[in-house]
Scaffold this motif. Structure first.
Motif, PDB file in Angstrom:
ATOM      1  N   ALA A  63       0.834  -1.208   0.000  1.00 56.19           N
ATOM      2  CA  ALA A  63       0.000   0.000   0.000  1.00 56.19           C
ATOM      3  C   ALA A  63       0.867   1.255   0.000  1.00 56.19           C
ATOM      4  N   GLY A  64       0.405   2.269  -0.713  1.00 55.11           N
ATOM      5  CA  GLY A  64       1.090   3.552  -0.684  1.00 55.11           C
ATOM      6  C   GLY A  64       0.815   4.270   0.625  1.00 55.11           C
ATOM      7  N   ASN A  65       1.854   4.849   1.224  1.00 52.39           N
ATOM      8  CA  ASN A  65       1.702   5.583   2.478  1.00 52.39           C
ATOM      9  C   ASN A  65       1.458   7.063   2.204  1.00 52.39           C
ATOM     10  N   VAL A  66       0.446   7.622   2.870  1.00 47.08           N
ATOM     11  CA  VAL A  66       0.093   9.033   2.706  1.00 47.08           C
ATOM     12  C   VAL A  66      -0.053   9.662   4.085  1.00 47.08           C
ATOM     13  N   ILE A  67       0.578  10.829   4.289  1.00 48.31           N
ATOM     14  CA  ILE A  67       0.413  11.583   5.532  1.00 48.31           C
ATOM     15  C   ILE A  67      -0.299  12.891   5.207  1.00 48.31           C
ATOM     16  N   VAL A  68      -1.418  13.134   5.889  1.00 48.60           N
ATOM     17  CA  VAL A  68      -2.181  14.370   5.707  1.00 48.60           C
ATOM     18  C   VAL A  68      -2.063  15.175   6.997  1.00 48.60           C
ATOM     19  N   THR A  69      -1.262  16.239   6.965  1.00 46.60           N
ATOM     20  CA  THR A  69      -1.041  17.069   8.146  1.00 46.60           C
ATOM     21  C   THR A  69      -2.013  18.239   8.112  1.00 46.60           C
ATOM     22  N   MET A  70      -2.961  18.234   9.044  1.00 40.65           N
ATOM     23  CA  MET A  70      -4.055  19.208   9.065  1.00 40.65           C
ATOM     24  C   MET A  70      -3.737  20.314  10.062  1.00 40.65           C
ATOM     25  N   GLN A  71      -3.505  21.526   9.567  1.00 38.97           N
ATOM     26  CA  GLN A  71      -3.271  22.675  10.433  1.00 38.97           C
ATOM     27  C   GLN A  71      -4.299  23.760  10.142  1.00 38.97           C
ATOM     28  N   SER A  72      -4.372  24.756  11.007  1.00 36.93           N
ATOM     29  CA  SER A  72      -5.467  25.721  10.931  1.00 36.93           C
ATOM     30  C   SER A  72      -5.491  26.502   9.625  1.00 36.93           C
ATOM     31  N   SER A  73      -4.318  26.814   9.060  1.00 37.20           N
ATOM     32  CA  SER A  73      -4.280  27.642   7.851  1.00 37.20           C
ATOM     33  C   SER A  73      -3.982  26.860   6.582  1.00 37.20           C
ATOM     34  N   SER A  74      -3.378  25.691   6.709  1.00 33.46           N
ATOM     35  CA  SER A  74      -3.021  24.921   5.516  1.00 33.46           C
ATOM     36  C   SER A  74      -2.967  23.436   5.838  1.00 33.46           C
ATOM     37  N   ILE A  75      -3.072  22.637   4.784  1.00 30.39           N
ATOM     38  CA  ILE A  75      -3.027  21.184   4.898  1.00 30.39           C
ATOM     39  C   ILE A  75      -1.941  20.681   3.960  1.00 30.39           C
ATOM     40  N   SER A  76      -1.101  19.793   4.472  1.00 31.45           N
ATOM     41  CA  SER A  76      -0.020  19.217   3.682  1.00 31.45           C
ATOM     42  C   SER A  76      -0.318  17.744   3.430  1.00 31.45           C
ATOM     43  N   VAL A  77      -0.280  17.338   2.152  1.00 30.24           N
ATOM     44  CA  VAL A  77      -0.476  15.937   1.789  1.00 30.24           C
ATOM     45  C   VAL A  77       0.847  15.413   1.232  1.00 30.24           C
ATOM     46  N   THR A  78       1.453  14.462   1.949  1.00 30.08           N
ATOM     47  CA  THR A  78       2.742  13.897   1.553  1.00 30.08           C
ATOM     48  C   THR A  78       2.526  12.473   1.063  1.00 30.08           C
ATOM     49  N   LYS A  79       2.915  12.236  -0.193  1.00 29.25           N
ATOM     50  CA  LYS A  79       2.705  10.918  -0.807  1.00 29.25           C
ATOM     51  C   LYS A  79       3.823  10.660  -1.799  1.00 29.25           C
ATOM     52  N   GLY A  80       4.497   9.525  -1.650  1.00 36.85           N
ATOM     53  CA  GLY A  80       5.541   9.142  -2.594  1.00 36.85           C
ATOM     54  C   GLY A  80       6.648  10.160  -2.731  1.00 36.85           C
ATOM     55  N   GLY A  81       6.995  10.827  -1.640  1.00 34.35           N
ATOM     56  CA  GLY A  81       8.061  11.819  -1.683  1.00 34.35           C
ATOM     57  C   GLY A  81       7.627  13.184  -2.181  1.00 34.35           C
ATOM     58  N   ASN A 129       5.012  16.553  -1.936  1.00 33.26           N
ATOM     59  CA  ASN A 129       4.235  17.261  -0.928  1.00 33.26           C
ATOM     60  C   ASN A 129       3.320  18.274  -1.605  1.00 33.26           C
ATOM     61  N   THR A 130       2.027  18.214  -1.298  1.00 35.23           N
ATOM     62  CA  THR A 130       1.048  19.145  -1.844  1.00 35.23           C
ATOM     63  C   THR A 130       0.502  20.005  -0.713  1.00 35.23           C
ATOM     64  N   MET A 131       0.610  21.337  -0.862  1.00 35.74           N
ATOM     65  CA  MET A 131       0.096  22.255   0.148  1.00 35.74           C
ATOM     66  C   MET A 131      -1.263  22.790  -0.292  1.00 35.74           C
ATOM     67  N   ILE A 132      -2.221  22.775   0.624  1.00 38.68           N
ATOM     68  CA  ILE A 132      -3.587  23.192   0.328  1.00 38.68           C
ATOM     69  C   ILE A 132      -4.027  24.210   1.374  1.00 38.68           C
ATOM     70  N   PRO A 133      -4.412  25.421   0.963  1.00 38.12           N
ATOM     71  CA  PRO A 133      -4.913  26.389   1.948  1.00 38.12           C
ATOM     72  C   PRO A 133      -6.284  25.967   2.463  1.00 38.12           C
ATOM     73  N   VAL A 134      -6.544  26.231   3.724  1.00 35.65           N
ATOM     74  CA  VAL A 134      -7.839  25.894   4.316  1.00 35.65           C
ATOM     75  C   VAL A 134      -8.825  27.010   3.999  1.00 35.65           C
ATOM     76  N   SER A 135      -9.915  26.655   3.299  1.00 35.41           N
ATOM     77  CA  SER A 135     -10.984  27.620   3.035  1.00 35.41           C
ATOM     78  C   SER A 135     -12.284  26.995   3.532  1.00 35.41           C
ATOM     79  N   SER A 136     -13.289  26.908   2.688  1.00 35.44           N
ATOM     80  CA  SER A 136     -14.525  26.259   3.112  1.00 35.44           C
ATOM     81  C   SER A 136     -14.299  24.755   3.221  1.00 35.44           C
ATOM     82  N   VAL A 137     -15.127  24.099   4.031  1.00 35.17           N
ATOM     83  CA  VAL A 137     -15.003  22.651   4.196  1.00 35.17           C
ATOM     84  C   VAL A 137     -15.146  21.960   2.848  1.00 35.17           C
ATOM     85  N   TYR A 138     -16.144  22.373   2.043  1.00 37.56           N
ATOM     86  CA  TYR A 138     -16.410  21.713   0.761  1.00 37.56           C
ATOM     87  C   TYR A 138     -15.227  21.842  -0.189  1.00 37.56           C
ATOM     88  N   ASN A 139     -14.729  23.057  -0.381  1.00 37.56           N
ATOM     89  CA  ASN A 139     -13.619  23.251  -1.315  1.00 37.56           C
ATOM     90  C   ASN A 139     -12.356  22.557  -0.837  1.00 37.56           C
TER      91      ASN A 139
END
Length: 225
Positions: free
Chosen positions: A184-202, A204-214
């Motif tokens: 299985a591929g390992n994925v770490i999703v680090t959830m912080q108040s202003s941004s979310i980091s998704v680390t997969k296969g070396g 890293n994708t940074m995602i700003p926190v906006s609405s829950v849906y988006n």
């Protein structure tokens, strides 16, 4: 008085496996026209999803600021992934609630099981791990995982070095005794108040926190890449 017509932009096509919508039709793409792109279900956008028709510096021609995204297939809903959500619980009660809602929304999009996706959850305070941890082997259904997430609550920050959280996940959660699978591929999703980091296969994708849906849609897409 001679009236000079504004130059127009060459139309940008809709991406394969996606759609395009513009403020003007393709035969009237004057400067200021905006276009938005969206990928079909089962695909994610790689590249910008918004473009604008702009005049060039000499005001003799016009072009779009970009050509839009490519639509890339997502991993299937039953992808074999081991995912750990690390949720920051030390900022404020409202931020914690938003992160919990995003996490629950993402969990609902995955098939959970020993041959599908496994999900672990850990809370952290100031980069130190919270005592409440759900390992990959602990909860095998969406309702069980979501109940655990909902039971996480705001807690004041702890003190610790930055590597503490990641070290804990890699040495205590991504291990066979806690349900980690070699296929299985390992994925770490680090959830912080202003941004979310998704680390997969070396990567890293940074995602700003906006609405829950988006936000949850972007997190889901990053996990499935």
């Amino acid at each position: 008085m001679e009236i000079t017509e504004l130059p127009e932009c060459t139309p940008v096509p809709a991406p394969g496996n996606g759609t395009k919508s513009c403020t003007n039709p393709d035969d009237n793409l004057i400067p200021g026209t905006e276009c938005w792109f969206e990928c079909n279900s089962g695909f994610y956008a790689e590249g910008p999803t918004h473009t604008t028709c702009e005049l060039n510096s000499a005001r003799t021609g016009a072009s779009f600021t970009n050509r839009g995204p490519r639509c890339i297939p997502l991993c299937p809903q039953n992808a074999v992934l081991d995912v750990v959500f690390a949720i920051e619980i030390s900022t404020s009660a409202s931020s914690v609630q938003t992160l919990k809602e995003i996490t629950a929304a993402v969990i609902r999009k995955f098939s959970i099981g020993s041959t599908d996706t496994k999900i672990g959850v850990v809370g952290f305070r100031g980069n130190r791990v919270n005592p409440m941890v759900s390992n990959l082997k602990d909860r095998k259904t969406q309702p069980g995982l979501i109940t655990f997430v909902n039971n996480l609550s705001f807690s004041p920050p702890g003190v610790g070095a930055t590597p503490t959280l990641m070290s804990y996940i890699n040495t205590n959660m991504f291990v066979a005794t806690q349900g980690d699978r070699p296929n299985a591929g390992n994925v770490i999703v680090t959830m912080q108040s202003s941004s979310i980091s998704v680390t997969k296969g070396g990567e890293n994708t940074m995602i700003p926190v906006s609405s829950v849906y988006n936000t949850f849609r972007l997190v889901e897409a990053a996990i499935r890449k």
